[in-house]
Structures are given as C-alpha cells and as structure tokens.
Enzyme design. Structure first.
Site, PDB file in Angstrom:
ATOM      1  N   GLY A  10     104.129 131.818 -25.367  1.00  0.00           N
ATOM      2  CA  GLY A  10     105.385 132.442 -25.793  1.00  0.00           C
ATOM      3  C   GLY A  10     106.086 131.669 -26.900  1.00  0.00           C
ATOM      4  N   ASN A  32     100.224 135.027 -18.665  1.00  0.00           N
ATOM      5  CA  ASN A  32      99.642 136.357 -18.411  1.00  0.00           C
ATOM      6  C   ASN A  32      99.756 137.261 -19.643  1.00  0.00           C
ATOM      7  OD1 ASN A  32     102.314 137.119 -18.468  1.00  0.00           O
ATOM      8  ND2 ASN A  32     102.427 137.776 -16.332  1.00  0.00           N
ATOM      9  N   PHE A  80     107.619 127.272 -18.505  1.00  0.00           N
ATOM     10  CA  PHE A  80     108.340 128.207 -19.381  1.00  0.00           C
ATOM     11  C   PHE A  80     108.158 129.655 -18.949  1.00  0.00           C
ATOM     12  CE2 PHE A  80     107.397 124.530 -22.047  1.00  0.00           C
ATOM     13  CZ  PHE A  80     108.581 124.336 -22.733  1.00  0.00           C
ATOM     14  N   SER A 124     118.925 127.755 -18.294  1.00  0.00           N
ATOM     15  CA  SER A 124     119.726 128.355 -19.359  1.00  0.00           C
ATOM     16  C   SER A 124     121.198 128.043 -19.135  1.00  0.00           C
ATOM     17  CB  SER A 124     119.508 129.869 -19.330  1.00  0.00           C
ATOM     18  OG  SER A 124     120.496 130.525 -20.077  1.00  0.00           O
ATOM     19  N   ALA A 125     121.941 127.987 -20.224  1.00  0.00           N
ATOM     20  CA  ALA A 125     123.391 127.794 -20.136  1.00  0.00           C
ATOM     21  C   ALA A 125     124.057 128.940 -19.388  1.00  0.00           C
ATOM     22  CB  ALA A 125     123.978 127.681 -21.540  1.00  0.00           C
ATOM     23  N   TYR A 149     118.834 138.328 -14.568  1.00  0.00           N
ATOM     24  CA  TYR A 149     118.096 137.266 -15.274  1.00  0.00           C
ATOM     25  C   TYR A 149     118.780 135.918 -15.038  1.00  0.00           C
ATOM     26  CZ  TYR A 149     116.980 134.042 -19.023  1.00  0.00           C
ATOM     27  OH  TYR A 149     116.642 132.903 -19.709  1.00  0.00           O
ATOM     28  N   LYS A 153     117.650 132.359 -12.780  1.00  0.00           N
ATOM     29  CA  LYS A 153     117.623 130.955 -13.238  1.00  0.00           C
ATOM     30  C   LYS A 153     118.419 130.084 -12.279  1.00  0.00           C
ATOM     31  CE  LYS A 153     115.127 131.361 -16.879  1.00  0.00           C
ATOM     32  NZ  LYS A 153     113.809 130.741 -16.925  1.00  0.00           N
ATOM     33  N   PHE A 178     120.814 126.095 -24.644  1.00  0.00           N
ATOM     34  CA  PHE A 178     121.871 126.934 -25.191  1.00  0.00           C
ATOM     35  C   PHE A 178     121.174 128.074 -25.964  1.00  0.00           C
ATOM     36  CE2 PHE A 178     125.927 125.446 -23.640  1.00  0.00           C
ATOM     37  CZ  PHE A 178     125.437 124.493 -22.757  1.00  0.00           C
ATOM     38  N   ASN A 198     117.068 141.572 -28.564  1.00  0.00           N
ATOM     39  CA  ASN A 198     118.374 141.516 -27.891  1.00  0.00           C
ATOM     40  C   ASN A 198     119.250 140.450 -28.525  1.00  0.00           C
ATOM     41  OD1 ASN A 198     117.638 143.241 -25.604  1.00  0.00           O
ATOM     42  ND2 ASN A 198     116.218 141.580 -25.125  1.00  0.00           N
TER      43      ASN A 198
HETATM   44  P1  NAD Z   1     108.815 134.168 -24.111  1.00  0.00           P
HETATM   45  O1  NAD Z   1     108.897 135.497 -23.465  1.00  0.00           O
HETATM   46  O2  NAD Z   1     108.429 134.110 -25.534  1.00  0.00           O
HETATM   47  O3  NAD Z   1     107.823 133.218 -23.285  1.00  0.00           O
HETATM   48  C1  NAD Z   1     107.620 133.356 -21.896  1.00  0.00           C
HETATM   49  C2  NAD Z   1     106.112 133.382 -21.664  1.00  0.00           C
HETATM   50  O4  NAD Z   1     105.851 133.486 -20.265  1.00  0.00           O
HETATM   51  C3  NAD Z   1     105.435 134.577 -22.337  1.00  0.00           C
HETATM   52  O5  NAD Z   1     104.336 134.090 -23.074  1.00  0.00           O
HETATM   53  C4  NAD Z   1     104.973 135.464 -21.178  1.00  0.00           C
HETATM   54  O6  NAD Z   1     103.784 136.163 -21.479  1.00  0.00           O
HETATM   55  C5  NAD Z   1     104.797 134.428 -20.067  1.00  0.00           C
HETATM   56  N1  NAD Z   1     104.982 134.943 -18.706  1.00  0.00           N
HETATM   57  C6  NAD Z   1     106.010 135.688 -18.226  1.00  0.00           C
HETATM   58  N2  NAD Z   1     105.840 135.920 -16.914  1.00  0.00           N
HETATM   59  C7  NAD Z   1     104.686 135.295 -16.542  1.00  0.00           C
HETATM   60  C8  NAD Z   1     103.973 135.171 -15.327  1.00  0.00           C
HETATM   61  N3  NAD Z   1     104.413 135.761 -14.217  1.00  0.00           N
HETATM   62  N4  NAD Z   1     102.832 134.446 -15.309  1.00  0.00           N
HETATM   63  C9  NAD Z   1     102.373 133.872 -16.437  1.00  0.00           C
HETATM   64  N5  NAD Z   1     102.995 133.963 -17.621  1.00  0.00           N
HETATM   65  C10 NAD Z   1     104.132 134.666 -17.675  1.00  0.00           C
HETATM   66  O7  NAD Z   1     110.213 133.445 -23.875  1.00  0.00           O
HETATM   67  P2  NAD Z   1     110.787 132.092 -24.478  1.00  0.00           P
HETATM   68  O8  NAD Z   1     111.934 132.432 -25.343  1.00  0.00           O
HETATM   69  O9  NAD Z   1     109.686 131.253 -25.027  1.00  0.00           O
HETATM   70  O10 NAD Z   1     111.378 131.427 -23.169  1.00  0.00           O
HETATM   71  C11 NAD Z   1     110.687 130.469 -22.408  1.00  0.00           C
HETATM   72  C12 NAD Z   1     111.498 130.129 -21.174  1.00  0.00           C
HETATM   73  O11 NAD Z   1     112.774 129.628 -21.580  1.00  0.00           O
HETATM   74  C13 NAD Z   1     111.783 131.317 -20.256  1.00  0.00           C
HETATM   75  O12 NAD Z   1     111.732 130.888 -18.920  1.00  0.00           O
HETATM   76  C14 NAD Z   1     113.199 131.705 -20.631  1.00  0.00           C
HETATM   77  O13 NAD Z   1     113.867 132.349 -19.578  1.00  0.00           O
HETATM   78  C15 NAD Z   1     113.804 130.344 -20.938  1.00  0.00           C
HETATM   79  N6  NAD Z   1     114.979 130.440 -21.825  1.00  0.00           N
HETATM   80  C16 NAD Z   1     114.827 131.041 -23.039  1.00  0.00           C
HETATM   81  C17 NAD Z   1     115.924 131.170 -23.875  1.00  0.00           C
HETATM   82  C18 NAD Z   1     115.793 131.860 -25.222  1.00  0.00           C
HETATM   83  O14 NAD Z   1     116.804 132.233 -25.801  1.00  0.00           O
HETATM   84  N7  NAD Z   1     114.605 132.044 -25.761  1.00  0.00           N
HETATM   85  C19 NAD Z   1     117.170 130.659 -23.467  1.00  0.00           C
HETATM   86  C20 NAD Z   1     117.291 130.043 -22.230  1.00  0.00           C
HETATM   87  C21 NAD Z   1     116.154 129.916 -21.414  1.00  0.00           C
HETATM   88  C1  UD1 Z   2     121.955 135.996 -24.381  1.00  0.00           C
HETATM   89  C2  UD1 Z   2     121.993 136.341 -22.917  1.00  0.00           C
HETATM   90  C3  UD1 Z   2     121.789 135.058 -22.098  1.00  0.00           C
HETATM   91  C4  UD1 Z   2     120.495 134.362 -22.518  1.00  0.00           C
HETATM   92  C5  UD1 Z   2     120.544 134.095 -24.026  1.00  0.00           C
HETATM   93  C6  UD1 Z   2     119.284 133.472 -24.542  1.00  0.00           C
HETATM   94  C7  UD1 Z   2     123.427 138.313 -22.692  1.00  0.00           C
HETATM   95  C8  UD1 Z   2     124.715 138.849 -22.149  1.00  0.00           C
HETATM   96  N1  UD1 Z   2     123.231 136.979 -22.574  1.00  0.00           N
HETATM   97  O1  UD1 Z   2     122.987 135.084 -24.653  1.00  0.00           O
HETATM   98  O2  UD1 Z   2     121.732 135.359 -20.720  1.00  0.00           O
HETATM   99  O3  UD1 Z   2     120.330 133.138 -21.819  1.00  0.00           O
HETATM  100  O4  UD1 Z   2     120.741 135.349 -24.708  1.00  0.00           O
HETATM  101  O5  UD1 Z   2     118.210 134.365 -24.425  1.00  0.00           O
HETATM  102  O6  UD1 Z   2     122.587 139.049 -23.182  1.00  0.00           O
HETATM  103  N2  UD1 Z   2     125.375 139.611 -31.028  1.00  0.00           N
HETATM  104  C9  UD1 Z   2     125.760 140.608 -31.896  1.00  0.00           C
HETATM  105  N3  UD1 Z   2     124.851 141.560 -32.235  1.00  0.00           N
HETATM  106  C10 UD1 Z   2     123.567 141.567 -31.760  1.00  0.00           C
HETATM  107  C11 UD1 Z   2     123.173 140.528 -30.867  1.00  0.00           C
HETATM  108  C12 UD1 Z   2     124.099 139.578 -30.514  1.00  0.00           C
HETATM  109  O7  UD1 Z   2     126.892 140.651 -32.344  1.00  0.00           O
HETATM  110  O8  UD1 Z   2     122.780 142.462 -32.106  1.00  0.00           O
HETATM  111  C13 UD1 Z   2     126.349 138.545 -30.688  1.00  0.00           C
HETATM  112  C14 UD1 Z   2     126.650 138.435 -29.203  1.00  0.00           C
HETATM  113  O9  UD1 Z   2     127.717 139.255 -28.843  1.00  0.00           O
HETATM  114  C15 UD1 Z   2     126.974 136.940 -29.074  1.00  0.00           C
HETATM  115  C16 UD1 Z   2     126.083 136.273 -30.136  1.00  0.00           C
HETATM  116  O10 UD1 Z   2     125.764 137.320 -31.052  1.00  0.00           O
HETATM  117  O11 UD1 Z   2     128.309 136.696 -29.408  1.00  0.00           O
HETATM  118  C17 UD1 Z   2     124.808 135.688 -29.577  1.00  0.00           C
HETATM  119  O12 UD1 Z   2     124.129 136.675 -28.821  1.00  0.00           O
HETATM  120  P1  UD1 Z   2     122.655 136.432 -28.220  1.00  0.00           P
HETATM  121  O13 UD1 Z   2     121.759 135.902 -29.282  1.00  0.00           O
HETATM  122  O14 UD1 Z   2     122.238 137.679 -27.527  1.00  0.00           O
HETATM  123  O15 UD1 Z   2     122.853 135.256 -27.180  1.00  0.00           O
HETATM  124  P2  UD1 Z   2     123.858 135.108 -25.929  1.00  0.00           P
HETATM  125  O16 UD1 Z   2     124.773 136.255 -25.822  1.00  0.00           O
HETATM  126  O17 UD1 Z   2     124.472 133.765 -26.014  1.00  0.00           O
END
Ligand code: NAD
Ligand code: UD1
Length: 339
Positions: A10, A32, A80, A124-125, A149, A153, A178, A198
């Site tokens: 990922g 997976n 992860f 996550s924060a 979600y 966590k 964060f 998103n």
């Molecule tokens: P991502 O979706 O790119 O990576 C997650 C990986 O896990 C993917 O490759 C997916 O195929 C794999 N996966 C999911 N479910 C699985 C399962 N049951 N078995 C095996 N593999 C599985 O996401 P990411 O952004 O790289 O995030 C990594 C981790 O960090 C996640 O746990 C996510 O919740 C956490 N996190 C991400 C963010 C963010 O903004 N990206 C913020 C806070 C926490």
């Molecule tokens: C979101 C998730 C949070 C997750 C984090 C990292 C929600 C409510 N929270 O956080 O649980 O841990 O992502 O994956 O979804 N924004 C826009 N337009 C957009 C997208 C975002 O204005 O199209 C704004 C949002 O309102 C926010 C900021 O940009 O103020 C950041 O948004 P985003 O990147 O989605 O992160 P978080 O909201 O912090």
C-alpha cells in the site's frame, strides 16, 4: 532475521519497505492487494536493487500466518494492513471491524504462538476525537472517534495495551499518524487511490492534473484564520523515518509506547491549494461546499515526545510535500495501472 510488513504493497507500506531494504533489512510483505497493486513492490525492488518476498494473503488467515512465521525468521512486525476509507466504514461497519480489529487479533495470536512479540501499529490522530486546544500531545485521553474506521483504530490500541499489560514480553509502538501526504522523491511510488479520493491532497492533485474538474472545499466558516479546516500534513518519507526510530526504541524496551507522528505545524485547505498551485504551476479551481460530517476545525500534533524519546522530527516542509506529490502524479497520471 526478517521484518514482516503487513499491508506493505500500500501507500505508506511500500515507502516503508523501500526504506527497510535500503537499510539492509530483509523484508516479507503480507498483503491481500485489496487496496494496492503489486506494481508498487516491483518498483521498490527496481529502486533498491533488492528483492521482496510478497505473500498474497490476508491477515485474518491464521493457517497462512502460522506457515509464514514458521517458514521465516521474523524479528518484528510492522502492521499497516487495514481498510481506511472513513465514508465506507460508516456504510460497512462490520467489514471494517472484521478487517481491522479481527485481523489484528488474528495477527497477534499468530505472533504470540510463534514467540514474536515486537509490533509497530499504524494508528491515527483520529483516536483523540474532538480536542479543544491544539497542539495534541500523547498524554491527552483518547476521545470518541466519529466513525467505525476511527473506532477500529481505538479498539486495536486498547487491545494492544491490554496485551502488553498481561505479558511484559510484548514491545509495542502505537504510532498516531496525523495527515500523511507526499510521495518518494523519485516519483516512482506514491498514493494511488482506487476511487474518488477522500483526502484533500490526492484530490487536489487529481484536479491539478485534469482528472477532476474542481475541488470542493468542505466549509469556509470554521473558527480558523481563513475559515477552512487546519491539519498537520506530514511527508510519507518523514513518517517512514519515524517508524525506523520507533523500531529501534521498542527493541530496547518492552511495554506499549505511544508516539504522535506529525510536524507540529497546521495548514488550512486554502494554504494547501496555494502550495499545490505553486508546486505544480497549475490552477486548482475550487468551490465552497458544506462542511463534511464528522470533520473537526483543526488538528495538529505536539511532536515533542517523539523528538525527545526517538530523536525524530519531521524534516520535509510543505513545499517539498507538494512537489513530491506532483512529481508522482505527473509521472503516473493513472497511478500504477497504465491508462
Ligand atoms: P493503503 O490502503 O494504501 O494500505 C493498506 C494496505 O493493506 C493495502 O495494500 C491493502 O491491500 C492491505 N490490506 C488491507 N486489508 C488487508 C488484510 N485483511 N490482509 C492483508 N492486507 C490487507 O493505506 P495506507 O494509507 O498505506 O495506510 C496504512 C495504514 O496506516 C492503515 O492501517 C491506515 O489505517 C493507517 N493510517 C493511514 C493514514 C493515511 O492518511 N494514509 C492515516 C492514519 C493511519
Ligand atoms: C480524514 C479522516 C480521518 C483519517 C484521515 C487520514 C474524515 C472525517 N476523517 O481526516 O479519520 O484518519 O483522513 O486518512 O474523513 N477537505 C476538503 N475537500 C476535500 C477533502 C478534504 O475541503 O475534497 C478538507 C477537510 O474538510 C479537512 C482537510 O481538507 O479540513 C483535510 O481532509 P482529509 O485529507 O480528508 O483529512 P482529515 O479530515 O484530517
């Protein structure tokens, strides 16, 4: 010895795998591929000149985990793997609890059976919920996440705390990210969202490259300097360096350690748009839209604990985060799948 990286194909995991290989570790990835392409790891191998073992499978598959742990000499698990789309988690809570919570339970059970008790967990924060005053430090009590979600966590954090309390041989790091953004400086690996992104930065990036027409800014009436939401964006490469430091720290001490991984600096949506326009030389048209449900006005880290205890700070500034995101986007307009 090897390191097992679950979810290693990922976004964040692939950057982690590259860094581990560059630091001389042997790496096994369990993924997976539900939200990733094995192309990310092919590129990681190309960049590092080293091989990764990819086990295509699920963290909920106990026999597979048992086989994996008996076939390889694993010292640490970086966990992860998980589902992360907030909106989807509201629609399909069972899927999220099964994948993220049951999956982690199964992983820990298999680790315990194999005598492997060093784990770094991607938290996550979001576990802080709505916090009245910024910055957020680790001593604050966890709050009430507004979606399944976030709750998954928080539940996993609590399970892992209980586990370490029950058995002092466990060494666990709970890393509260964060807002991870950016991509490897080469532009070869980065974030490749499946659907409509998103999160803000991938969305902005797709608008700039012409894949989407306009950015919807979710609310301009927050009590923030320009009315838009403020977040602590952290470069994925800084995040990865934080994991390396956390791995070293938990090798020296047992129990649970919690560290915020953030920069300590908040930026508004408009500041992100401006920084992205500067980095890309492209316009990012936007419209003001209603607030998104569950959003908070502001959220940024107090990263002092990680600095004090890990000797880690985030180094890459906002302009670098945006330039690296743009390089990845321009070089891979369709992500890992060719158009
Ligand atoms: P991502 O979706 O790119 O990576 C997650 C990986 O896990 C993917 O490759 C997916 O195929 C794999 N996966 C999911 N479910 C699985 C399962 N049951 N078995 C095996 N593999 C599985 O996401 P990411 O952004 O790289 O995030 C990594 C981790 O960090 C996640 O746990 C996510 O919740 C956490 N996190 C991400 C963010 C963010 O903004 N990206 C913020 C806070 C926490
Ligand atoms: C979101 C998730 C949070 C997750 C984090 C990292 C929600 C409510 N929270 O956080 O649980 O841990 O992502 O994956 O979804 N924004 C826009 N337009 C957009 C997208 C975002 O204005 O199209 C704004 C949002 O309102 C926010 C900021 O940009 O103020 C950041 O948004 P985003 O990147 O989605 O992160 P978080 O909201 O912090």
């Amino acid at each position: 010895m090897s390191i097992l990286v679950t979810g290693g194909a990922g976004y964040i995991g692939s950057h982690m795998v590259l860094s581990l290989l560059e630091h001389g570790h042997n790496v096994i990835v369990l993924d997976n591929l539900s939200n990733a392409s094995s192309e990310s790891l092919r590129r990681v191998e190309q960049m590092s000149g080293r091989q990764v073992i990819l086990v295509k499978g699920d963290i909920r598959d106990r026999p597979l985990l048992d086989n994996l742990f008996s076939a390889h000499d694993i010292s640490d698990v970086l966990h992860f793997a998980g589902l992360k789309a907030v909106g989807q988690s509201v629609e399909h809570p069972l899927r999220y609890f099964d994948n993220n919570v049951s999956g982690t339970l199964t992983l820990c059970q298999a680790m315990e059976a194999a005598g492997i008790r060093r784990l770094v967990f991607s938290s996550s924060a979001t576990v802080y919920g709505e916090v009245a005053t910024m910055p957020i430090h680790e001593a604050l009590p966890t709050g009430s996440p507004t979606n399944p979600y976030g709750r998954s966590k928080l539940i996993v954090e609590e399970v892992l705390q209980d586990l370490a309390k029950a058995d002092a041989r466990w060494s666990i790091a709970l890393l509260r990210y964060f807002n991870p953004v950016g991509a490897h400086e080469s532009g070869l690996i980065g974030e490749d969202p499946n659907d409509i992104p998103n999160n803000l930065v991938p969305f902005v990036s797709q608008v700039a490259v012409g894949r989407r027409d306009v950015l919807y800014v979710f609310g301009d009436d927050y009590a923030t300097p320009d009315g838009t939401g403020v977040r602590d964006y952290i470069h994925v490469s800084d995040l990865v360096e934080g994991h390396l430091c956390a791995m070293q720290a938990i090798a020296r001490q047992s129990g649970v350690n919690i560290w915020n991984l953030g920069t300590g600096q908040g930026y508004s949506v408009f500041e992100i748009v401006n920084a992205f326009e500067a980095a890309s030389g492209r316009e990012v048209p936007y419209r003001i839209a209603p607030r998104r449900e569950g959003d908070i006005a502001e959220c940024w880290a107090d990263p002092a604990k990680a600095e004090r205890e890990l000797g880690w700070t985030a180094k890459r500034r906002l302009d670098v985060m945006m330039q690296d995101t743009w390089r990845w986007q321009v070089n891979n307009p369709e992500g890992y799948s060719p158009a």
